[in-house]
Motif scaffolding. Structure first.
Motif, mmCIF file in Angstrom:
data_model
loop_
_atom_site.group_PDB
_atom_site.id
_atom_site.type_symbol
_atom_site.label_atom_id
_atom_site.label_comp_id
_atom_site.label_asym_id
_atom_site.label_seq_id
_atom_site.Cartn_x
_atom_site.Cartn_y
_atom_site.Cartn_z
ATOM 1 N N UNK A 260 34.339 33.199 35.852
ATOM 2 C CA UNK A 260 34.205 32.540 34.559
ATOM 3 C C UNK A 260 33.470 31.224 34.763
ATOM 4 N N UNK A 261 32.318 31.077 34.119
ATOM 5 C CA UNK A 261 31.534 29.846 34.245
ATOM 6 C C UNK A 261 32.186 28.748 33.414
ATOM 7 N N UNK A 262 32.495 27.624 34.062
ATOM 8 C CA UNK A 262 33.214 26.533 33.403
ATOM 9 C C UNK A 262 32.407 25.233 33.437
ATOM 10 N N UNK A 263 32.647 24.392 32.433
ATOM 11 C CA UNK A 263 32.144 23.020 32.412
ATOM 12 C C UNK A 263 33.357 22.101 32.352
ATOM 13 N N UNK A 264 33.439 21.171 33.298
ATOM 14 C CA UNK A 264 34.592 20.273 33.371
ATOM 15 C C UNK A 264 34.136 18.824 33.237
ATOM 16 N N UNK A 265 34.832 18.077 32.402
ATOM 17 C CA UNK A 265 34.617 16.641 32.293
ATOM 18 C C UNK A 265 35.678 15.946 33.144
ATOM 19 N N UNK A 266 35.243 14.952 33.933
ATOM 20 C CA UNK A 266 36.173 14.238 34.806
ATOM 21 C C UNK A 266 36.018 12.739 34.619
ATOM 22 N N UNK A 267 37.078 12.018 34.945
ATOM 23 C CA UNK A 267 37.067 10.565 34.843
ATOM 24 C C UNK A 267 37.684 9.987 36.113
ATOM 25 N N UNK A 268 37.088 8.895 36.601
ATOM 26 C CA UNK A 268 37.598 8.238 37.804
ATOM 27 C C UNK A 268 38.469 7.054 37.401
ATOM 28 N N UNK A 269 39.682 7.040 37.894
ATOM 29 C CA UNK A 269 40.612 5.936 37.609
ATOM 30 C C UNK A 269 41.178 5.435 38.930
ATOM 31 N N UNK A 270 40.904 4.157 39.221
ATOM 32 C CA UNK A 270 41.383 3.519 40.452
ATOM 33 C C UNK A 270 40.998 4.320 41.690
ATOM 34 N N UNK B 250 38.272 20.949 30.222
ATOM 35 C CA UNK B 250 37.817 22.167 30.896
ATOM 36 C C UNK B 250 37.481 23.182 29.814
ATOM 37 N N UNK B 251 36.224 23.632 29.776
ATOM 38 C CA UNK B 251 35.807 24.558 28.731
ATOM 39 C C UNK B 251 34.845 25.592 29.298
ATOM 40 N N UNK B 252 34.711 26.696 28.584
ATOM 41 C CA UNK B 252 33.780 27.737 29.003
ATOM 42 C C UNK B 252 32.349 27.253 28.817
ATOM 43 N N UNK B 253 31.455 27.664 29.723
ATOM 44 C CA UNK B 253 30.040 27.363 29.547
ATOM 45 C C UNK B 253 29.535 28.001 28.258
ATOM 46 N N UNK B 254 28.442 27.486 27.751
ATOM 47 C CA UNK B 254 27.845 28.055 26.546
ATOM 48 C C UNK B 254 27.498 29.518 26.786
ATOM 49 N N UNK B 255 27.966 30.378 25.908
ATOM 50 C CA UNK B 255 27.709 31.806 26.035
ATOM 51 C C UNK B 255 28.746 32.559 26.837
ATOM 52 N N UNK B 256 29.623 31.836 27.534
ATOM 53 C CA UNK B 256 30.677 32.492 28.306
ATOM 54 C C UNK B 256 31.908 32.675 27.428
ATOM 55 N N UNK B 257 32.710 33.660 27.745
ATOM 56 C CA UNK B 257 33.893 33.940 26.943
ATOM 57 C C UNK B 257 35.090 33.101 27.340
ATOM 58 N N UNK B 258 36.072 33.078 26.442
ATOM 59 C CA UNK B 258 37.345 32.432 26.743
ATOM 60 C C UNK B 258 38.131 33.323 27.693
ATOM 61 N N UNK B 259 39.203 32.781 28.243
ATOM 62 C CA UNK B 259 40.080 33.537 29.121
ATOM 63 C C UNK B 259 41.303 33.994 28.334
ATOM 64 N N UNK B 260 41.847 35.146 28.706
ATOM 65 C CA UNK B 260 42.923 35.744 27.918
ATOM 66 C C UNK B 260 44.099 34.797 27.741
ATOM 67 N N UNK B 261 44.489 34.096 28.784
ATOM 68 C CA UNK B 261 45.655 33.204 28.701
ATOM 69 C C UNK B 261 45.388 31.953 27.880
ATOM 70 N N UNK B 262 44.142 31.723 27.520
ATOM 71 C CA UNK B 262 43.857 30.629 26.594
ATOM 72 C C UNK B 262 44.168 31.037 25.160
ATOM 73 N N UNK B 263 44.404 32.331 24.938
ATOM 74 C CA UNK B 263 44.694 32.834 23.595
ATOM 75 C C UNK B 263 46.191 32.964 23.326
ATOM 76 N N UNK B 264 47.003 32.834 24.346
ATOM 77 C CA UNK B 264 48.446 32.944 24.151
ATOM 78 C C UNK B 264 49.135 33.455 25.398
ATOM 79 N N UNK B 265 50.440 33.625 25.311
ATOM 80 C CA UNK B 265 51.224 34.093 26.449
ATOM 81 C C UNK B 265 50.850 35.537 26.781
ATOM 82 N N UNK B 266 50.587 35.788 28.051
ATOM 83 C CA UNK B 266 50.172 37.110 28.499
ATOM 84 C C UNK B 266 51.392 37.942 28.875
ATOM 85 N N UNK B 267 51.454 39.156 28.335
ATOM 86 C CA UNK B 267 52.459 40.129 28.735
ATOM 87 C C UNK B 267 51.776 41.153 29.633
#
Length: 408
Positions: free
Chosen positions: A124-134, A142-159
């Motif tokens: 799964x192609x991801x784009x992550x934003x990060x911040x440096x603190x101390x 953390x989000x899917x790249x443009x054109x990439x799909x979401x992940x199943x567990x992002x839609x709810x609890x997986x059975x």
């Protein structure tokens, strides 16, 4: 002599001053220490991956930006949604980092395996934003790249429901329904084995989201593209031969209106794509990959050509006999539904023709030969010549006569 001594001393002093100047100059021009941003961010991702595999929620949350409250809540929910998924591995491959001050954006591939099912990782192609603190980097988003799909567990609890040859992962579905799907899949795998003699995993992961819209979200496509499509298999065409982890994704709305036979055909069709994955490449036309999958699905069912190809029969009887085998464009989702149906039916009858006239072993050998070709250009022509002893023109003519005889 005294003058010569002073001259030597002056020369030695000049050399010493020159050396000192060189040291100072080199000190001023010394290269800056290498930027460790990429390495540091990869370490953060590695800690996150270890927390997922180790089911350590506290460690998972520690790498998140403490000030990103909404993101932390969402990530905690996703972590818990994964509880029933049997993960064999989880990791991130960092591809690029863009840093501006204390903030950075990273492009990475999430690579994970389902334990006991995946020969190679799902990606799964991801784009992550990060911040440096101390001096420490934290994940802020953390989000899917443009054109990439979401992940199943992002839609709810997986059975998770395990069958003899299958693992069905569902969100928003009754466990009893997931067990029914697993039972259908467990019948499909032996059916594929009896037709496709090549070695394959013999195990399938099925995803069943809550709705058509949720299915489309997993695929990163508009819902309209899959309306009326009961299931699809990811990575079924244009493969590299490395057999990445395929997923059969079920459209719960379209699947529900099928009868028992229709459900079995759909699941067997998609399972065939999983089995033939290593021998399906960019050289394989869709009439062959889709037609072969339908041939396996209908094999031994007793269904006649008119029963299984009603749209094409209507066209043939109306005098609209196809001039050529279906093109890849004919298989496009979201377009003319009748054209799509005729494409599938035409591909199936082409494979049925080969099985009847040349034999089932020749059909599978033809499929392998086409997929082994380096490019699409010449793949069918070469395989027809070498395996079937015919030409595309001759085969197309025989196929048209076959349609006329079967459907006229």
């Amino acid at each position: 002599m005294a003058g010569q001594g002073r001259s030597r001393r002056q020369r030695r002093r000049a050399v010493a001053l020159g050396a000192a100047a060189l040291v100072l100059a080199s000190g001023c021009a010394a290269p800056a220490p290498p930027d460790s941003t990429g390495r540091d961010i990869q370490a953060v991702l590695d800690r996150r991956a270890a927390a997922v595999v180790g089911r350590d929620e506290s460690a998972y949350l520690r790498v998140l930006d403490p000030q990103a409250k909404a993101e932390r809540t969402a990530e905690q929910r996703e972590f818990r949604n994964l509880a029933e998924v049997p993960l064999g591995s989880w990791g991130y491959r960092l591809k690029s980092v863009r840093r501006t001050g204390t903030r950075a954006t990273a492009e990475a591939d999430l690579e994970y395996r389902i334990k006991g099912y995946d020969k190679a990782p799902a990606v799964s192609a991801r784009t992550l934003d990060l911040v440096e603190r101390s001096g420490t980097w934290f994940i802020a988003a953390d989000r899917a790249d443009k054109g990439a799909g979401r992940l199943l567990w992002q839609q709810g609890k997986v059975t998770a429901v395990a069958g003899g040859h299958s693992l069905v992962l569902g969100v928003g579905q009754r466990e009893s329904l997931l067990r029914e799907v697993a039972a259908v899949e467990d019948r499909a795998v032996p059916a594929v084995d009896s037709a496709w003699k090549e070695k394959w995993a013999g195990r399938v992961v099925v995803l069943m989201p809550s709705s058509l819209e949720a299915m489309a979200s997993l695929l990163g496509a508009p819902a309209a593209s899959y309306r009326g499509i009961a299931a699809v298999t990811t990575g079924e065409a244009g493969g590299s031969g490395s057999a990445p982890a395929d997923r059969v994704i079920v459209n719960p709305q379209a699947y529900a209106i099928l009868g028992e036979f229709g459900q079995r055909v759909v699941v067997t069709h998609e399972t065939t794509h999983v089995a033939t994955r290593e021998h399906t490449s960019a050289a394989t036309p869709l009439w062959l990959s889709e037609g072969f999958a339908d041939w396996v699905a209908y094999r031994g069912s007793g269904r006649t050509a008119p029963q299984a190809a009603p749209e094409l029969q209507t066209a043939v009887r109306a005098g609209s006999l196809p001039a050529t085998l279906p093109t890849d464009e004919d298989f496009g989702f979201g377009g003319d539904a009748d054209r799509l149906a005729r494409a599938y039916e035409g591909g199936w009858l082409a494979c049925k023709l080969i099985a009847e006239e040349w034999g089932e072993a020749k059909l599978t050998a033809f499929y392998r030969a086409v997929g082994a070709h380096k490019t699409r250009d010449g793949s069918v022509e070469n395989a027809m010549n070498e395996v079937l002893g015919t030409t595309p023109e001759d085969f197309a003519a025989r196929w048209r006569e076959y349609l006329r005889g079967q459907l006229g």
